[in-house]
Design a protein around this motif. Structure first.
Motif: not given
Length: 142
Positions: A11-22, A68-70, A86-87
């Motif tokens: 399972i390939e996990i992709t997360s799109k996050v605002s840099i400022e919020d993170l 899951y791994k980074w 992540f995967e």
């Protein structure tokens, strides 16, 4: 996005996050400026991001918690968003799964209006889940 890769059984996990919020979420926990995506980025940034996600994104399949791994991160060209990868390795066949439970509290501590959209693609099965401050956990039956 959770995408099942049939070739690698992962399972390939992709997360799109605002840099400022993170950054604001991580800085509220660690009290240090991270400077994500620029030349002054803290060396501990990847470690802090990994830990944050491991604590705020939990995945359970048929009653078993999955690890899951980074894989890494990538800054968008406009320097507004960060993509985190992540995967989950050695994932069992999608046909053998009865249920998936996801607990997602990423950035929910920051805003009452925060909403996290998770797209799940498991072969020809697709799901669209929405997580909020009041709804942090969902289970899908396959």
């Amino acid at each position: 996005t959770f995408h099942y890769n049939e070739t690698t059984n992962s399972i390939e996990i992709t997360s799109k996050v605002s840099i400022e919020d993170l950054e604001k979420s991580l800085e509220s926990i660690n009290f240090t400026k991270l400077n994500l995506g620029n030349k002054n980025e803290k060396k501990s940034a990847n470690h802090l991001i990994k830990n944050y996600f491991f604590n705020h994104l939990k995945i359970t399949v048929d009653g078993h918690d999955l690890n899951y791994k980074w894989v890494g991160k990538e800054i968008s060209n406009d320097l507004h968003d960060i993509y985190l990868f992540f995967e989950i390795l050695n994932f069992k066949s999608v046909n053998d799964i009865e249920s998936i439970k996801i607990e997602n509290s990423i950035l929910l501590e920051r805003s009452k209006k925060q909403s996290n959209i998770v797209l799940i693609e498991l072969g020809n099965k697709k799901f669209n889940l929405n997580f909020t401050k009041d709804l942090r956990q969902k289970t899908i039956s396959l």
